[in-house]
Scaffold this active site. Sequence first.
Site, PDB file in Angstrom:
ATOM      1  N   GLU B  60      44.241  64.931   2.493  1.00  0.00           N
ATOM      2  CA  GLU B  60      44.753  64.646   3.808  1.00  0.00           C
ATOM      3  C   GLU B  60      43.926  63.389   4.456  1.00  0.00           C
ATOM      4  O   GLU B  60      44.583  62.586   5.054  1.00  0.00           O
ATOM      5  CB  GLU B  60      44.027  65.973   4.929  1.00  0.00           C
ATOM      6  CG  GLU B  60      45.000  66.866   4.954  1.00  0.00           C
ATOM      7  CD  GLU B  60      44.846  67.798   3.601  1.00  0.00           C
ATOM      8  OE1 GLU B  60      43.983  67.714   3.018  1.00  0.00           O
ATOM      9  OE2 GLU B  60      45.640  68.846   3.758  1.00  0.00           O
ATOM     10  N   HIS B 129      41.598  78.855   8.437  1.00  0.00           N
ATOM     11  CA  HIS B 129      43.132  78.274   8.619  1.00  0.00           C
ATOM     12  C   HIS B 129      43.707  78.763   9.967  1.00  0.00           C
ATOM     13  O   HIS B 129      45.046  78.804  10.230  1.00  0.00           O
ATOM     14  CB  HIS B 129      43.656  79.324   7.539  1.00  0.00           C
ATOM     15  CG  HIS B 129      43.907  78.690   6.391  1.00  0.00           C
ATOM     16  ND1 HIS B 129      42.800  78.375   5.481  1.00  0.00           N
ATOM     17  CD2 HIS B 129      44.697  78.392   5.162  1.00  0.00           C
ATOM     18  CE1 HIS B 129      42.866  77.664   4.445  1.00  0.00           C
ATOM     19  NE2 HIS B 129      44.258  77.818   4.378  1.00  0.00           N
TER      20      HIS B 129
END
Lengths: 345, 328
Positions: B60, B129
């Site tokens: 990322e 998450h």
Amino acid sequence: MSDSLDAAALLGMLRRMMVIRRFEERAAQSYQQANVGGFCHLYIGQEAVAVGSISALRPDDPIITAYRDHGHALARDMDPRYAMAELFGKLTGCSKGKGGSMHYFDREHHMYGGHAIVGGQCPLGIGIAFGIQYLEEDKVCVCYLGDGALNQGGFHESMNMAAVMNLPIIFALENNQYSMGTHIARGTAAADNLPAKAAAYDMRADACDGMDVQAVYNCFAKQAALVRAGEGPAFVDCQTYRYKGHSMSDPQKYRSKDEVSEQEQQDPINKLVNHLIDNHLCDQSEIDKIDKHAKDQALESVKFANDSPETGLDELFTDVYSQPYGPYKKGDLPLMLRERDPGDR
Amino acid sequence: MREIQYREALREAMTEEMARDSRVFLMGEEVAEYNGAYKVSQGMLERFGPKRVVDTPISETAFSGLGVGAAMYGLRPIIEFMSWSFCLVAADQIINNAPKMLYMSGGQFGVPAVFRGNNGAGGQLGSTHSWSVESMFSSVPGLKMAIPATPYDAKGLLRTAIRDDDPVFFLESERLLGFKGPVPPPEEEYLIPFGQADIKLVGTDCTIVAMGRPIHFALQAALELAKEGIHCEVIDPRTIRPLDIDTIVASVRKTGYLVVVDQSWPFASVASEIAMQVYEQALDDLDNKIIRVNNDDVPAPYNRTLEQEMLPNAKKIYEAVRAVTYNA
């Protein structure tokens, strides 16, 4: 030393190195006089890296670097007046006094910034290289980083993606041996085998004496040609040394004065001057003239920065958004670009 | 009007903008050969090829920073986070570099990039998450933030985001990807300007402000409340930066009551900000204090019952409206 460079090219590199050296001396003085705020990281000692590498590139090859960025901007021929005004936080600075020492930018000279979070410029660098590849341009991006960035995740992720995507980029390690006060051997695994960093990503590695501007030039000329030929990205270890502290507020207790003075014997400017004189490529009077000019430019930059008017408070809310809303307003481009390129944008 | 899924609306927006502007590309994990982890980009590789629909490694920091650098260089990246929860490892790139580059460079380098992906909990994924990033990131000047709740808004806002010259954080909802709604056919181009709230339901008795998925909970609650004679006005700001506070204030002046729903955590939240701005502008028009309906102030649990209890829902909104309007 290579003799592939003619006298004019060598004198051009000498001029740029001297401009950086004299500018940085004035920057230090201005800092001590409290005309410069924040952090100020001087490039003295490392001049051959920026000048040698940038001289080996084409003027429109994009470069990006970390926070020790004065040298790269000046090597790209930013007018020292705009560079000094930035240190003074004036609107006439290259980044309108909004970036400071660590955030020099110069769009006209394809200098994509100084970036102050260690290693944070590496992902940006591969983005620029991606842009080159996407637009199918014949360009090379050089992304400079210090040895401290070797231990940041962003560096490794960027090396990996550059290799996987075959991006046109050179990671130029300015290895001055210290990440602030930590010697490379204390913080970096395989510090004595840095090509291993590139090997881990199946990337070409090269190295050069970063205190020898001709060696740097030759290394980057070779690597840039390989990148342009589609041979993929490269990692270059430029072994260099900074004479001054990490920043202006560094007491330098982590290294001895002997070590510094020993390194100063390798001075890149002296080395080039000696080469020019020894090989009868110019005489001392020409050297003196170049140095005088560099000193004058540095002094003039301080005068320009001092004389620049104080920034109006309305500048606080400009340049936050390109498409402004609410309290945000469109800003003017820096004076530096307006003077060069009237009517642009 | 035809009805399409929220994910199809997102895909249409990207596809149409990529067809319009060759500088636009989509990059992210599994966006190309896998056809999108959530099938948002299904078929786009086939249409545009690997140069413009680009798979990345799980990096990322690198690929979001690549988006920033490419945007500085003149491209128009769409960077997909499989989940906004995964963007946290790239914080330096997305909240240091993207939104501040224009300012730090004195106006020389803007970052016209879109960062988009799933935001919000609700799938029993545990705390790491289950991020809702709107409160955390909306305090950063230099970025814009959109959070569509319907397919119509998703398409219109994403097209605007891609054309915007500033970095846009585009917060989608995994739980809404299959949600269908009316969207004009591709030949009828439309864009939804940022900073323009949508009144999802007109009412007179209490204003409910909600963003993203909780809009649907607010509409459910409003349906129940209407049966009891309380007619709520449900307002969806659609973008948090810029925030259309004027539409909210005008509604509060009419109803006298306000409930703000926000699927992020209550402390220093978007709901808190909206409440504060309404207090600043319309204190005298309020007939009671403002009530916020946020996530409970705990990490998102895995246990289904606990997770559902922790999130905003129609029952909590119903109860908040009843509580705030008790003196009506």
